[in-house]
Design a protein around this motif. Structure first.
Motif, mmCIF file in Angstrom:
data_model
loop_
_atom_site.group_PDB
_atom_site.id
_atom_site.type_symbol
_atom_site.label_atom_id
_atom_site.label_comp_id
_atom_site.label_asym_id
_atom_site.label_seq_id
_atom_site.Cartn_x
_atom_site.Cartn_y
_atom_site.Cartn_z
ATOM 1 N N GLN A 163 0.807 -1.223 0.000
ATOM 2 C CA GLN A 163 0.000 0.000 0.000
ATOM 3 C C GLN A 163 0.843 1.278 0.000
ATOM 4 O OE1 GLN A 163 -3.733 -0.336 0.244
ATOM 5 N NE2 GLN A 163 -2.888 -2.228 -0.582
ATOM 6 N N GLY A 164 2.158 1.161 0.018
ATOM 7 C CA GLY A 164 3.009 2.355 0.025
ATOM 8 C C GLY A 164 2.759 3.220 1.240
ATOM 9 N N PHE A 165 2.774 2.606 2.417
ATOM 10 C CA PHE A 165 2.369 3.308 3.643
ATOM 11 C C PHE A 165 3.535 3.980 4.376
ATOM 12 C CE2 PHE A 165 3.775 -0.028 6.608
ATOM 13 C CZ PHE A 165 3.923 -1.097 5.724
ATOM 14 N N GLY A 166 4.722 3.952 3.780
ATOM 15 C CA GLY A 166 5.876 4.580 4.428
ATOM 16 C C GLY A 166 6.175 5.949 3.849
ATOM 17 N N ARG A 167 7.110 6.666 4.514
ATOM 18 C CA ARG A 167 7.574 7.934 3.935
ATOM 19 C C ARG A 167 8.413 7.637 2.697
ATOM 20 N NH1 ARG A 167 6.711 11.443 8.611
ATOM 21 N NH2 ARG A 167 7.431 10.110 10.298
ATOM 22 N N LEU A 168 9.270 6.626 2.809
ATOM 23 C CA LEU A 168 10.022 6.141 1.655
ATOM 24 C C LEU A 168 9.579 4.697 1.433
ATOM 25 C CD1 LEU A 168 13.716 7.240 2.309
ATOM 26 C CD2 LEU A 168 12.301 7.879 0.346
ATOM 27 N N ASN A 169 9.243 4.368 0.207
ATOM 28 C CA ASN A 169 8.766 3.012 -0.055
ATOM 29 C C ASN A 169 9.632 2.354 -1.100
ATOM 30 O OD1 ASN A 169 6.031 2.980 1.447
ATOM 31 N ND2 ASN A 169 6.040 4.904 0.323
ATOM 32 N N TYR A 170 10.166 1.186 -0.770
ATOM 33 C CA TYR A 170 10.859 0.409 -1.782
ATOM 34 C C TYR A 170 10.195 -0.955 -1.836
ATOM 35 C CZ TYR A 170 14.175 -2.000 -4.633
ATOM 36 O OH TYR A 170 14.718 -2.730 -5.656
ATOM 37 N N CYS A 171 9.445 -1.185 -2.882
ATOM 38 C CA CYS A 171 8.758 -2.472 -3.028
ATOM 39 C C CYS A 171 9.067 -3.040 -4.400
ATOM 40 C CB CYS A 171 7.248 -2.299 -2.849
ATOM 41 S SG CYS A 171 6.380 -3.868 -3.046
ATOM 42 N N ASP A 172 9.649 -4.227 -4.439
ATOM 43 C CA ASP A 172 9.956 -4.881 -5.708
ATOM 44 C C ASP A 172 9.175 -6.186 -5.811
ATOM 45 O OD1 ASP A 172 10.925 -6.079 -7.938
ATOM 46 O OD2 ASP A 172 12.994 -6.259 -7.233
ATOM 47 N N PRO A 173 8.014 -6.136 -6.490
ATOM 48 C CA PRO A 173 7.181 -7.343 -6.566
ATOM 49 C C PRO A 173 7.848 -8.472 -7.343
ATOM 50 C CG PRO A 173 6.051 -5.418 -7.502
ATOM 51 C CD PRO A 173 7.459 -5.013 -7.243
ATOM 52 N N HIS A 174 8.909 -8.156 -8.081
ATOM 53 C CA HIS A 174 9.610 -9.218 -8.815
ATOM 54 C C HIS A 174 10.640 -9.928 -7.955
ATOM 55 C CE1 HIS A 174 7.564 -7.949 -12.368
ATOM 56 N NE2 HIS A 174 7.977 -6.714 -12.187
ATOM 57 N N SER A 175 10.872 -9.409 -6.762
ATOM 58 C CA SER A 175 11.833 -10.059 -5.882
ATOM 59 C C SER A 175 11.155 -11.233 -5.172
ATOM 60 C CB SER A 175 12.364 -9.057 -4.850
ATOM 61 O OG SER A 175 13.367 -9.677 -4.088
ATOM 62 N N PRO A 176 11.737 -12.427 -5.239
ATOM 63 C CA PRO A 176 11.096 -13.601 -4.635
ATOM 64 C C PRO A 176 10.983 -13.513 -3.114
ATOM 65 C CG PRO A 176 12.801 -14.246 -6.184
ATOM 66 C CD PRO A 176 12.939 -12.779 -5.992
ATOM 67 N N ALA A 177 11.813 -12.694 -2.473
ATOM 68 C CA ALA A 177 11.757 -12.587 -1.013
ATOM 69 C C ALA A 177 12.249 -11.206 -0.606
ATOM 70 C CB ALA A 177 12.648 -13.652 -0.353
ATOM 71 N N THR A 178 11.702 -10.688 0.496
ATOM 72 C CA THR A 178 12.241 -9.423 1.024
ATOM 73 C C THR A 178 13.693 -9.627 1.438
ATOM 74 O OG1 THR A 178 10.046 -8.765 1.766
ATOM 75 C CG2 THR A 178 11.896 -7.593 2.731
ATOM 76 N N ALA A 179 14.016 -10.844 1.890
ATOM 77 C CA ALA A 179 15.398 -11.128 2.306
ATOM 78 C C ALA A 179 16.392 -10.944 1.151
ATOM 79 C CB ALA A 179 15.502 -12.546 2.868
ATOM 80 N N LEU A 180 15.904 -11.062 -0.071
ATOM 81 C CA LEU A 180 16.776 -10.850 -1.230
ATOM 82 C C LEU A 180 17.097 -9.364 -1.386
ATOM 83 C CD1 LEU A 180 17.682 -13.209 -3.134
ATOM 84 C CD2 LEU A 180 16.204 -12.177 -4.841
#
Ligand SMILES: [Mn+2]
Length: 314
Positions: free
Chosen positions: A109-126
């Motif tokens: 939902q982009g709820f941060g002041r800075l948002n980094y979201c990569d839906p192509h990344s298989p895991a946030t850990a990546l």
């Protein structure tokens, strides 16, 4: 990266009912920040389930209650598509937006002041691995934690999100001392006898719809009480339902506590179950999503979600 650089005291929050990726991303980022000389602490509303604990050092992840007096100037959330996913850890934000949101859910939902979201990344850990590579030397401890997130979110390298890049990063982490066997054993081979009984009861009631393209099972509050299990022990059951021949959408309903039903949605090849979850107030990925329904009984939840799944496979 610059915003992280200027932070001095960082609180890293992962989602409630944490999975391996939430735990690996929180613990990984905390370790990176500490190695950069910052004060950092992780927080997960429900704490870390016992079977993950041997994989990480104590004092990396607290509950909101056990955080004590930790003061912070920066909040980062990881692996959470919206604020509600943080559960009770939301109170730590005091109504303000997190400074940084790191995620890989396409429903973020982009709820941060800075948002980094990569839906192509298989895991946030990546994503955290990329940060690690830029900022610190990856040692065995960090490698182990990051591999936990990557291995669990790819179903131990068998889901559709397992591309050559994931395998390359995993290889790199194993070279640095991470053990896939330790992770697999902790996550997959720590079932309880009661959990096995609960699984047997769930399997007995699995129901097919839409000519076998939809399959669903459920775990009621009564089933949990009768087998002496918690909701945690139903983790992974939805994978058993999806494993059925011919199934495209698999659903698992878990009622815990009464009045709340956690719905896990999975698909095999083409249905985007995150759309169904999003419409019901949840979120996730095309092949794996979830939502929480507040309904009088578990069959109300089944009656709401199953028709949506049937429509989706037609
Ligand atoms: Mn994840």
């Amino acid at each position: 990266m610059d915003r992280l650089g200027s932070a001095q005291r960082v609180l890293v929050i992962g989602h409630a009912s944490p999975d391996g990726d939430a735990i690996g991303s929180v613990a990984g980022l905390v370790l990176i920040l500490r190695r950069r000389g910052k004060a950092a602490m992780g927080c997960i509303a429900d704490g870390v389930p016992w079977f993950y604990r041997p994989l990480l050092e104590k004092d990396l992840i607290h509950t909101p209650e056990s955080l004590g007096e930790f003061r912070f100037d920066t909040v980062v959330t990881v692996d959470s598509s919206d604020l509600a996913r943080l559960g009770d850890a939301q109170v730590l934000l005091c109504g303000e937006a997190p400074d940084i949101v790191l995620d890989h859910h396409q429903t973020n939902q982009g709820f941060g002041r800075l948002n980094y979201c990569d839906p192509h990344s298989p895991a946030t850990a990546l994503i955290v691995y990329e940060i690690a590579k830029a900022l610190v030397a990856i040692d065995e401890e960090l490698a182990q934690i990051l591999l936990l997130g990557i291995a669990t979110d790819t179903g131990f390298f068998k889901y559709g999100n397992t591309d050559h890049r994931v395998l390359e990063v995993a290889t790199e982490l194993v070279k640095r001392g991470a053990s896939l066997q330790r992770i697999a054993s902790a996550v997959l081979e720590n079932k309880t006898p009661n959990g096995l009984k609960l699984l047997a009861r769930m399997l007995e009631i699995v129901t097919l719809a839409a000519d076998g393209k939809v399959a669903y099972g459920w775990v009621s509050a009564a089933m949990l009480a009768e087998t002496g299990c918690t909701e945690q022990e139903a983790e992974g059951f939805v994978g058993e339902v999806r494993a059925l021949h011919g199934v495209e959408v698999a659903l698992l309903f878990v009622e815990s506590p009464p009045g709340e039903v956690h719905v896990s949605l999975r698909s095999k090849s083409h249905v985007d179950v995150s759309e169904i979850a999003l419409a019901l107030g949840g979120g996730g990925h095309p092949r794996a999503a979830g939502c929480l329904l507040k309904v009088p009984g578990i069959h109300d939840a089944i009656g709401t979600v199953v028709p949506l799944a049937i429509r989706a496979v037609r």
